[in-house]
Design an enzyme around this catalytic site. Sequence first.
Site, PDB file in Angstrom:
ATOM      1  CG  ASP A  12     -23.813  10.554   2.760  1.00 24.65           C
ATOM      2  OD1 ASP A  12     -24.887  11.187   2.690  1.00 24.65           O
ATOM      3  OD2 ASP A  12     -22.690  11.100   2.692  1.00 24.65           O
ATOM      4  CE  LYS A  15     -29.588   9.763   6.814  1.00 22.46           C
ATOM      5  NZ  LYS A  15     -28.202   9.538   6.444  1.00 22.46           N
ATOM      6  N   GLY A  39     -28.599  14.761   1.743  1.00 24.88           N
ATOM      7  CA  GLY A  39     -28.868  14.354   0.361  1.00 24.88           C
ATOM      8  C   GLY A  39     -29.305  12.910   0.426  1.00 24.88           C
ATOM      9  CG  HIS A  40     -31.986  11.643   2.696  1.00 23.34           C
ATOM     10  ND1 HIS A  40     -32.895  11.680   3.709  1.00 23.34           N
ATOM     11  CD2 HIS A  40     -30.784  11.957   3.264  1.00 23.34           C
ATOM     12  CE1 HIS A  40     -32.276  12.006   4.848  1.00 23.34           C
ATOM     13  NE2 HIS A  40     -30.998  12.189   4.587  1.00 23.34           N
ATOM     14  CD  GLN A 223     -27.638  16.051   8.647  1.00 22.00           C
ATOM     15  OE1 GLN A 223     -28.435  16.336   9.520  1.00 22.00           O
ATOM     16  NE2 GLN A 223     -27.839  16.377   7.389  1.00 22.00           N
TER      17      GLN A 223
HETATM   18  P1  GDP Z   1     -28.673   8.859   2.783  1.00 22.66           P
HETATM   19  O1  GDP Z   1     -28.151  10.250   2.916  1.00 22.66           O
HETATM   20  O2  GDP Z   1     -28.514   8.064   4.038  1.00 22.66           O
HETATM   21  O3  GDP Z   1     -30.072   8.785   2.265  1.00 22.66           O
HETATM   22  O4  GDP Z   1     -27.738   8.140   1.719  1.00 22.66           O
HETATM   23  P2  GDP Z   1     -27.218   8.775   0.323  1.00 22.66           P
HETATM   24  O5  GDP Z   1     -28.326   8.743  -0.648  1.00 22.66           O
HETATM   25  O6  GDP Z   1     -26.507  10.041   0.552  1.00 22.66           O
HETATM   26  O7  GDP Z   1     -26.078   7.743  -0.049  1.00 22.66           O
HETATM   27  C1  GDP Z   1     -26.332   6.389  -0.238  1.00 22.66           C
HETATM   28  C2  GDP Z   1     -25.884   6.028  -1.658  1.00 22.66           C
HETATM   29  O8  GDP Z   1     -25.808   4.633  -1.775  1.00 22.66           O
HETATM   30  C3  GDP Z   1     -26.836   6.482  -2.711  1.00 22.66           C
HETATM   31  O9  GDP Z   1     -26.125   6.755  -3.887  1.00 22.66           O
HETATM   32  C4  GDP Z   1     -27.749   5.276  -2.897  1.00 22.66           C
HETATM   33  O10 GDP Z   1     -28.341   5.233  -4.196  1.00 22.66           O
HETATM   34  C5  GDP Z   1     -26.764   4.160  -2.726  1.00 22.66           C
HETATM   35  N1  GDP Z   1     -27.275   2.919  -2.133  1.00 22.66           N
HETATM   36  C6  GDP Z   1     -28.209   2.765  -1.166  1.00 22.66           C
HETATM   37  N2  GDP Z   1     -28.301   1.456  -0.834  1.00 22.66           N
HETATM   38  C7  GDP Z   1     -27.419   0.798  -1.596  1.00 22.66           C
HETATM   39  C8  GDP Z   1     -27.022  -0.577  -1.700  1.00 22.66           C
HETATM   40  O11 GDP Z   1     -27.493  -1.462  -0.979  1.00 22.66           O
HETATM   41  N3  GDP Z   1     -26.050  -0.878  -2.615  1.00 22.66           N
HETATM   42  C9  GDP Z   1     -25.479   0.058  -3.403  1.00 22.66           C
HETATM   43  N4  GDP Z   1     -24.530  -0.326  -4.264  1.00 22.66           N
HETATM   44  N5  GDP Z   1     -25.834   1.352  -3.339  1.00 22.66           N
HETATM   45  C10 GDP Z   1     -26.762   1.717  -2.431  1.00 22.66           C
HETATM   46  P1  IMO Z   2     -27.280  12.824   4.945  1.00 22.92           P
HETATM   47  O1  IMO Z   2     -28.629  13.109   5.545  1.00 22.92           O
HETATM   48  C1  IMO Z   2     -22.974  13.043   5.249  1.00 22.92           C
HETATM   49  C2  IMO Z   2     -21.310  16.531   7.282  1.00 22.92           C
HETATM   50  C3  IMO Z   2     -20.525  17.527   6.446  1.00 22.92           C
HETATM   51  C4  IMO Z   2     -19.537  18.012   7.495  1.00 22.92           C
HETATM   52  C5  IMO Z   2     -20.394  18.059   8.763  1.00 22.92           C
HETATM   53  C6  IMO Z   2     -20.985  19.430   9.073  1.00 22.92           C
HETATM   54  O2  IMO Z   2     -27.281  12.832   3.460  1.00 22.92           O
HETATM   55  O3  IMO Z   2     -26.712  11.566   5.536  1.00 22.92           O
HETATM   56  P2  IMO Z   2     -22.951  20.867   8.026  1.00 22.92           P
HETATM   57  O4  IMO Z   2     -23.176  21.346   6.627  1.00 22.92           O
HETATM   58  O5  IMO Z   2     -24.040  20.003   8.562  1.00 22.92           O
HETATM   59  O6  IMO Z   2     -22.601  21.987   8.963  1.00 22.92           O
HETATM   60  O7  IMO Z   2     -21.616  19.958   7.936  1.00 22.92           O
HETATM   61  O8  IMO Z   2     -21.443  17.137   8.558  1.00 22.92           O
HETATM   62  N1  IMO Z   2     -22.667  16.256   6.779  1.00 22.92           N
HETATM   63  C7  IMO Z   2     -23.027  15.114   6.187  1.00 22.92           C
HETATM   64  N2  IMO Z   2     -22.290  14.045   5.825  1.00 22.92           N
HETATM   65  N3  IMO Z   2     -24.297  13.044   5.052  1.00 22.92           N
HETATM   66  C8  IMO Z   2     -25.048  14.084   5.428  1.00 22.92           C
HETATM   67  O9  IMO Z   2     -26.400  14.089   5.367  1.00 22.92           O
HETATM   68  C9  IMO Z   2     -24.415  15.218   5.981  1.00 22.92           C
HETATM   69  N4  IMO Z   2     -24.837  16.423   6.424  1.00 22.92           N
HETATM   70  C10 IMO Z   2     -23.758  17.045   6.923  1.00 22.92           C
HETATM   71  O10 IMO Z   2     -19.882  16.889   5.376  1.00 22.92           O
HETATM   72  O11 IMO Z   2     -18.531  17.068   7.694  1.00 22.92           O
HETATM   73 MG    MG Z   3     -26.779  11.526   1.974  1.00 23.71          MG
END
Ligand code: GDP
Ligand code: IMO
Ligand code: MG
Length: 422
Positions: A12, A15, A39-40, A223
């Site tokens: 998270d 990416k 979840g991206h 991840q």
């Molecule tokens: P990913 O899994 O690495 O793609 O990241 P996620 O989408 O799960 O989580 C990143 C969260 O931070 C999302 O809700 C994005 O919309 C938000 N986000 C990304 N970059 C920024 C930033 O620079 N500032 C803020 N406030 N939010 C951001």
């Molecule tokens: P993105 O790509 C954050 C965490 C789960 C749990 C552990 C194992 O959005 O960054 P799993 O379902 O893979 O067997 O769970 O890994 N986890 C993540 N945490 N971002 C993710 O993906 C994750 N995918 C799995 O919360 O702790």
């Molecule tokens: Mg994510």
Amino acid sequence: MIDLLLGLQWGDEGKGKIVDVLTKNYDIIARFQGGPNAGHTLIFDGNKHVLHTFPSGIFHKTALNIVGNGVVIDPVIFKNELDNLSKYNIDFKTKLLISRKAHVILPTHRLLDAASEKMKGKGKIGSTLKGIGPTYMDKTGRNGFRIGDLEFKNWQTKYKNLTKKHLKILDFYDVNLDYNLEDLESEFFNAIEILRTLTFIDSEEYINNAIANGKTILAEGAQGSLLDIDFGTYPFVTSSNTTAAGACTGLGVAPNKIGEVFGIFKAYITRVGSGPFPTELFDEDGKTMARVGHEFGATTGRPRRCGWLDLVALKYAVQINGVTQLNMMKGDVLSGFEKLKICTSYNYKGEEITYFPYNIEEENTSVNYTEISGWQEDLTSMTNADQLPKNLKDYVIFIENFVGVPVKIVSVGPDRKQTIMV
Ligand code: GDP
Ligand code: IMO
Ligand code: MG
């Protein structure tokens, strides 16, 4: 050449946002591991999209998207992703190619994930319950069901045999699960038919030809490094190699074809699910990060645990991945803190160390912080590096000096446009 983009923390990091920003520079975007546990989030033109299996280049007309062999695919979630994007008129048949060697998540894999977590009770991993662990177990156990199997007439027999085995294992778990297999299967078979309308390829052949023909490719990680099956905080990890080597095995590209390695990190750090977290905050500062950063899981909606930036862990991730440039996300969330703390060493079993050891459980590890002055300015409308506050620049320089790699992007908000090249 193929560039890699990876998360350096517990996922998270942002990416999806950066892949979306960089896609204009690439012909192909390819996911190489993980599955719908990811979840991206992408935000542009006032719309928010959360992608689980699709590469984050999917909204760009110019890029081709590949789901690589290292990915595990849940047809039901895949179909939902297709449905959610139907209004964009994307030609999925030509723009979204799927590796025949990618493994399929069956309904019973999800049930096994749930049963395993339930049986672990308090010691549970806190998985996303998407069936990730059991699917990769079948892959390495040489029992898995692959996308390419769908091209054979007898695929239903193979499906049934594997499901039968899963149901036996489920019996073995001493837990009560509430499910209706018939319903799950009907949804699954329906989704499989949709999946079969897409294009399956031998992606390693496709990608290597593309490289030979001078195409530019970005491999998108899911991840983060601290969730890597080998190098993460085992057993509180996911079941794939989230680190750079995973891109080689997850796409079939050789190490000498890798160019830039983009390492994405948040200006602080979060974790969702169980497991050790040395810089975790339980005070108002942590709550502020969670509130301002909207720190809720994009896949499960669970609150993310928040803490100060851990440079010991970041340096470890930079080393294992061979990161060539860093992207710092969510600097805007830290606006308003008078002082920021950065973890620069651990006290591990009575010794001060700056490397990431075998186990970082609370009983073995405490952290040492360096304090840095915070910034008060709202960053969210800034568009170029000159506008960034001096204290943020000093924070960045401190990080660069510690890990030995330059920061090239500072993200100041979730929107595609809130991205500063430095
Ligand atoms: P990913 O899994 O690495 O793609 O990241 P996620 O989408 O799960 O989580 C990143 C969260 O931070 C999302 O809700 C994005 O919309 C938000 N986000 C990304 N970059 C920024 C930033 O620079 N500032 C803020 N406030 N939010 C951001
Ligand atoms: P993105 O790509 C954050 C965490 C789960 C749990 C552990 C194992 O959005 O960054 P799993 O379902 O893979 O067997 O769970 O890994 N986890 C993540 N945490 N971002 C993710 O993906 C994750 N995918 C799995 O919360 O702790
Ligand atoms: Mg994510």
